[in-house]
Structures are given as C-alpha cells and as structure tokens.
Design a protein around this motif. Structure first.
Motif, PDB file in Angstrom:
ATOM      1  N   VAL A   1     -63.373 -14.265  14.019  1.00  8.14           N
ATOM      2  CA  VAL A   1     -63.827 -15.656  14.084  1.00  8.14           C
ATOM      3  C   VAL A   1     -63.606 -16.338  12.732  1.00  8.14           C
ATOM      4  O   VAL A   1     -63.088 -17.456  12.666  1.00  8.14           O
ATOM      5  N   ALA A   2     -63.989 -15.664  11.664  1.00 11.63           N
ATOM      6  CA  ALA A   2     -63.778 -16.233  10.326  1.00 11.63           C
ATOM      7  C   ALA A   2     -62.288 -16.440  10.066  1.00 11.63           C
ATOM      8  O   ALA A   2     -61.871 -17.476   9.533  1.00 11.63           O
ATOM      9  N   GLY A   3     -61.490 -15.474  10.461  1.00 11.46           N
ATOM     10  CA  GLY A   3     -60.043 -15.578  10.254  1.00 11.46           C
ATOM     11  C   GLY A   3     -59.431 -16.711  11.050  1.00 11.46           C
ATOM     12  O   GLY A   3     -58.621 -17.482  10.536  1.00 11.46           O
ATOM     13  N   TYR A   4     -59.813 -16.830  12.315  1.00 10.32           N
ATOM     14  CA  TYR A   4     -59.259 -17.908  13.134  1.00 10.32           C
ATOM     15  C   TYR A   4     -59.733 -19.279  12.618  1.00 10.32           C
ATOM     16  O   TYR A   4     -58.972 -20.258  12.694  1.00 10.32           O
ATOM     17  N   ALA A   5     -60.943 -19.368  12.107  1.00  8.13           N
ATOM     18  CA  ALA A   5     -61.402 -20.626  11.514  1.00  8.13           C
ATOM     19  C   ALA A   5     -60.506 -21.008  10.340  1.00  8.13           C
ATOM     20  O   ALA A   5     -60.121 -22.170  10.178  1.00  8.13           O
ATOM     21  N   ALA A   6     -60.144 -20.022   9.527  1.00 13.86           N
ATOM     22  CA  ALA A   6     -59.245 -20.275   8.394  1.00 13.86           C
ATOM     23  C   ALA A   6     -57.857 -20.675   8.889  1.00 13.86           C
ATOM     24  O   ALA A   6     -57.231 -21.587   8.347  1.00 13.86           O
ATOM     25  N   VAL A   7     -57.373 -20.008   9.936  1.00 12.11           N
ATOM     26  CA  VAL A   7     -56.060 -20.345  10.493  1.00 12.11           C
ATOM     27  C   VAL A   7     -56.084 -21.765  11.063  1.00 12.11           C
ATOM     28  O   VAL A   7     -55.112 -22.507  10.917  1.00 12.11           O
ATOM     29  N   LEU A   8     -57.199 -22.152  11.685  1.00  9.13           N
ATOM     30  CA  LEU A   8     -57.305 -23.512  12.214  1.00  9.13           C
ATOM     31  C   LEU A   8     -57.144 -24.547  11.097  1.00  9.13           C
ATOM     32  O   LEU A   8     -56.466 -25.558  11.284  1.00  9.13           O
ATOM     33  N   CYS A   9     -57.728 -24.270   9.950  1.00 13.36           N
ATOM     34  CA  CYS A   9     -57.557 -25.169   8.800  1.00 13.36           C
ATOM     35  C   CYS A   9     -56.084 -25.281   8.426  1.00 13.36           C
ATOM     36  O   CYS A   9     -55.586 -26.375   8.141  1.00 13.36           O
ATOM     37  N   GLU A  10     -55.390 -24.159   8.429  1.00  9.10           N
ATOM     38  CA  GLU A  10     -53.989 -24.142   8.032  1.00  9.10           C
ATOM     39  C   GLU A  10     -53.089 -24.819   9.074  1.00  9.10           C
ATOM     40  O   GLU A  10     -52.198 -25.585   8.730  1.00  9.10           O
ATOM     41  N   VAL A  11     -53.359 -24.553  10.336  1.00  3.70           N
ATOM     42  CA  VAL A  11     -52.551 -25.103  11.427  1.00  3.70           C
ATOM     43  C   VAL A  11     -52.767 -26.608  11.578  1.00  3.70           C
ATOM     44  O   VAL A  11     -51.858 -27.341  11.949  1.00  3.70           O
ATOM     45  N   SER A  12     -53.948 -27.075  11.238  1.00  4.98           N
ATOM     46  CA  SER A  12     -54.301 -28.485  11.443  1.00  4.98           C
ATOM     47  C   SER A  12     -53.838 -29.389  10.321  1.00  4.98           C
ATOM     48  O   SER A  12     -54.037 -30.598  10.384  1.00  4.98           O
ATOM     49  N   ARG A  13     -53.255 -28.849   9.273  1.00  6.61           N
ATOM     50  CA  ARG A  13     -52.792 -29.683   8.143  1.00  6.61           C
ATOM     51  C   ARG A  13     -51.636 -30.550   8.524  1.00  6.61           C
ATOM     52  O   ARG A  13     -50.796 -30.278   9.278  1.00  6.61           O
TER      53      ARG A  13
END
Length: 85
Positions: A73-85
C-alpha cells in the motif's frame, strides 16, 4: 517496528521493483493499455495504481496486520505520486 523503519523497507521494495520491472510510469502505462483492451474502455496508469491499492486494501480487510500488504500500500501510494506527475 517504527514507522520510519517500515517506510525504509517500503522504499527498499520500490527500488527492487524498479530494478526488476523498470520505470513504474512505463509499467503502469503498459498495464493500462492491456486493461483497456480487456475492459473495452480506456484505463489510465493512475487508475491501474488505484485498482492495485484497492486490491491490497481488500486483502488487508482479511488480515490488517499483514506486513507485506501494508508495504505494498505504501509503495503503490508512492507510485501513484510518480504516475500522476
């Protein structure tokens, strides 16, 4: 385990996944393209990440102490930040 230790472990998993699967933006875009075909409508990389988060949250509903799912969950939250840029 402290929250800092937990997040350090999650960061380690993110680094491992990047080394194995490459840039998460490209990976999520590739998954989105496949899911778009499967579902018959456009899927964005951010939607892929949100769906993966939902999967992990559903699993945590069965066992909220499962550390691997918590890290994911923590990892996907971080990936969401990266993907949403």
């Amino acid at each position: 385990m402290t929250s800092e230790t937990f997040l350090d472990q999650a960061a380690h998993v993110l680094r491992d996944r990047r080394a194995t699967y490459g840039d998460p933006r490209q990976s999520m875009a590739a998954i989105a393209a496949r899911w778009s075909i499967t579902l018959g409508h456009p899927v964005t990389p951010a939607q892929v990440v949100l769906c993966m988060l939902d999967l992990k949250l559903a699993r945590l509903g069965h066992d909220p102490r499962h550390v691997d799912s918590l890290r994911d969950v923590a990892g996907y939250a971080a990936v969401l930040c990266e993907v949403s840029r």
